[in-house]
Write an enzyme that holds these catalytic residues in place. Structure first.
Site, PDB file in Angstrom:
ATOM      1  N   ASN A   1      62.824   3.504  18.670  1.00 32.24           N
ATOM      2  CA  ASN A   1      62.055   4.758  18.601  1.00 32.24           C
ATOM      3  C   ASN A   1      61.232   4.885  17.323  1.00 32.24           C
ATOM      4  OD1 ASN A   1      64.613   5.124  17.216  1.00 32.24           O
ATOM      5  ND2 ASN A   1      64.062   7.287  17.046  1.00 32.24           N
ATOM      6  N   LYS A  20      67.670  -7.507  12.708  1.00 32.33           N
ATOM      7  CA  LYS A  20      67.462  -7.586  14.155  1.00 32.33           C
ATOM      8  C   LYS A  20      66.700  -6.338  14.613  1.00 32.33           C
ATOM      9  CE  LYS A  20      68.052  -8.735  18.532  1.00 32.33           C
ATOM     10  NZ  LYS A  20      67.274  -7.616  19.139  1.00 32.33           N
ATOM     11  N   ASN A  55      75.676   5.990  20.319  1.00 32.48           N
ATOM     12  CA  ASN A  55      77.088   6.041  19.963  1.00 32.48           C
ATOM     13  C   ASN A  55      77.882   4.942  20.647  1.00 32.48           C
ATOM     14  OD1 ASN A  55      76.067   8.947  19.475  1.00 32.48           O
ATOM     15  ND2 ASN A  55      78.064   8.915  18.479  1.00 32.48           N
ATOM     16  N   GLY A  72      77.192   1.769  18.676  1.00 29.93           N
ATOM     17  CA  GLY A  72      77.739   1.913  17.340  1.00 29.93           C
ATOM     18  C   GLY A  72      79.254   1.848  17.331  1.00 29.93           C
ATOM     19  N   GLU A 106      73.860   5.409  11.953  1.00 32.86           N
ATOM     20  CA  GLU A 106      73.116   6.633  12.249  1.00 32.86           C
ATOM     21  C   GLU A 106      73.027   6.683  13.762  1.00 32.86           C
ATOM     22  OE1 GLU A 106      70.983   9.374  13.321  1.00 32.86           O
ATOM     23  OE2 GLU A 106      69.358   7.950  12.977  1.00 32.86           O
ATOM     24  N   CYS A 144      65.754  11.022  16.413  1.00 28.18           N
ATOM     25  CA  CYS A 144      67.162  11.407  16.297  1.00 28.18           C
ATOM     26  C   CYS A 144      67.295  12.843  15.818  1.00 28.18           C
ATOM     27  CB  CYS A 144      67.906  10.454  15.381  1.00 28.18           C
ATOM     28  SG  CYS A 144      67.238  10.342  13.724  1.00 28.18           S
ATOM     29  N   GLN A 185      63.875   4.230  29.935  1.00 29.86           N
ATOM     30  CA  GLN A 185      64.046   5.492  29.227  1.00 29.86           C
ATOM     31  C   GLN A 185      63.445   6.644  30.026  1.00 29.86           C
ATOM     32  OE1 GLN A 185      65.913   5.935  26.757  1.00 29.86           O
ATOM     33  NE2 GLN A 185      65.394   8.001  26.081  1.00 29.86           N
ATOM     34  N   GLU A 221      71.824   7.663   4.356  1.00 28.82           N
ATOM     35  CA  GLU A 221      70.631   6.871   4.130  1.00 28.82           C
ATOM     36  C   GLU A 221      69.699   7.644   3.201  1.00 28.82           C
ATOM     37  OE1 GLU A 221      70.065   4.012   7.891  1.00 28.82           O
ATOM     38  OE2 GLU A 221      69.423   6.057   8.291  1.00 28.82           O
TER      39      GLU A 221
END
Length: 484
Positions: free
Chosen positions: A149, A172, A227, A230, A247, A281, A328, A459
């Site tokens: 994104n 990556k 999530n 992650g 994140e 986000c 998407q 961050e």
């Protein structure tokens, strides 16, 4: 269609196997192809990074700063070319892509400055004739995994601080949007970054996942994405001494209190919800409105939504771009249909753009009569979809914000300073905005969420150095002869 190379060990390489990159405004023909690296190529990248780290960590911070400053200058000089590629592979408008490109240069410049600053603290020592200090050191080879994104700004946000601190990286980029990240790598390479300090892995994650995540030389992984992915990475790292910075998801809320400037609030909410087609986000996806002004705010909101122009990001008239991929687009449409089935009222939108059948478009969507038990209220959609809900008072509004597994960003619109401060104190979010959008956090501002929105490592700013550096404490006994 362009054929691109990727950076490994200071060389621009190909493999003979390719992955096509498509423009979500029209997916019929690819715009570029990138190398599909193998597991052996990934291991070689870690070899390069390990060797480079031994040199880079001892490189003068002033030399690191010079390289970053030169790379930022190159990005600014190439802004038109880079922004066009961000738009072509991601779909966002040229204005959004240009802003992203310039912000990537900002990250390099900010961390160039930070590289020149102190790297430790002098401490008092209870022992006589002792001088004690702490010093920060890089942790080693860090794997960077970035999403589709924000294909340029997220790599910049992650790579700039960790490289400035003296770490090496294996990077990556998302398979759907690798060209932007390659621009960032090329600017650093052309500015003189030593070979192997940054290595870019383009390829299919399913074919290289084991080599990418399980290399024993990894000291940290920084990841932005879902999530589900992650948490899978976290579980994979559970018995290894590897730092993880994540994140992850969000379900961000904006609260409109009865005393708010309603026209200004409607403009801000639309900007926060539909910029980048909601694929941020920090995008606002829930709006909580005090009941006395709900009808008027909804009217103003819909009027603002009607001003949006759907189209390809390359068209200067476009203010609502396509989503990043057919997958998407279809996922967002499914979420909208489910919300309507569960009882939500469709105020506007809710469909693909029939005038552009080969693009990944979803018309800006506003859903009302949404209840807390609906999936559209609780689950991340990541598209141009806004859910409206009325509440009775301030306390109910805060409860509605906090009634979420996530805790990334929230905003409140009010003219009352007391309500603003109380809101900031009581909401369970890492980022709080007052009378402005949930989006738009600058490079020097710590960024990150609570709860399921991310890990404890922030961050941006100097907070990010907690992830990419370790602290060493040094005590020096200088003896009786040195006194006085």
């Amino acid at each position: 269609m362009r054929t691109l190379e990727t950076l490994s060990g200071g060389e621009w390489v190909t493999t003979g196997e390719w992955i096509d990159v498509h423009d979500p405004a029209d997916v019929r023909a690819p715009i570029a192809r990138i190398p599909a690296l193998s597991a052996k190529d990934v291991t070689r990248a870690y070899d390069h990074a390990e060797r480079a780290f031994a040199v880079w960590k001892r490189t003068s911070p002033f030399e690191r700063a010079r390289i970053f400053t030169d790379a930022a200058r190159l990005i600014r000089e190439r802004v038109d070319e880079i922004a066009a590629d961000v738009t072509a592979e991601n779909g966002k408008t040229l204005g959004e892509a240009t802003g992203e490109t310039l912000k990537a240069a900002d990250f390099l410049e900010y961390y160039a400055g930070l590289a020149r600053q102190g790297y430790g603290t002098l401490l008092h020592d209870v022992r006589p004739n002792h001088r004690t200090h702490t010093q920060r050191e890089p942790i080693g080879v860090i794997l960077v995994i970035s999403p589709w994104n924000d294909p340029l700004i997220t790599p910049a946000r992650k790579l700039a601080p960790l490289l400035a601190a003296g770490n090496a990286a294996v990077f990556k980029p998302a398979t759907e949007t690798p060209v932007s990240g390659l621009h960032f790598a090329r600017a650093l390479h052309d500015a003189g970054l030593p070979a192997g300090v940054l290595n870019v892995i383009t390829g299919r994650t399913s074919e290289i996942e084991e080599a990418l995540l399980d290399d024993p030389r990894i000291t940290g992984i920084t990841f932005t994405g879902s999530n589900a992915v992650g948490n899978r990475i976290r579980r994979r790292l559970a018995d290894r001494n590897v730092r993880f910075q994540g994140e992850l998801g969000g379900k961000n809320a904006s609260v409109v209190l009865a005393d708010a400037d309603l026209p200004a609030a409607a403009k801000a909410v639309v900007a926060a919800s539909f910029g980048q087609a909601g694929q941020r986000c920090t995008a606002t996806s829930r709006v909580i409105v005090e009941r006395p002004v709900y009808d008027e705010f909804a009217r103003l909101l819909l009027a603002e939504v009607e001003t949006l122009t759907v189209g390809p990001g390359s068209d200067p008239a476009t203010t609502l771009c396509p989503l990043s991929s057919p997958r998407q687009r279809d996922s967002v449409l499914t979420d909208i249909d489910k919300a309507i089935e569960e009882g939500a009222t469709l105020f506007t939108g809710g469909t693909a753009d029939s005038d552009r059948p080969h693009g990944c478009y979803v018309r800006p969507t506003v859903l009302a009569d949404v209840t807390p038990d609906m999936a559209i209220w609780r689950e991340e959609v990541f598209g141009p979809v806004l859910a409206l809900r009325a509440v009775d008072d301030f306390t109910a509004a805060v409860d509605a914000v906090n009634d979420s597994d996530f805790g990334l960003a929230a905003a409140v619109f009010t003219r009352d300073l007391g309500s603003a401060h109380r809101f900031a104190d009581e909401v369970e979010c890492g980022q709080v905005a007052v009378n402005t959008t949930t989006t738009g956090w600058d490079v020097h501002l710590p960024f990150g969420g609570f709860r399921d929105s991310g890990t404890a490592y922030k961050e941006q700013g100097d907070e990010v150095l907690r992830f990419s550096t370790r602290v060493k404490t040094v005590a020096v006994h200088f003896g009786e002869a040195a006194r006085g």
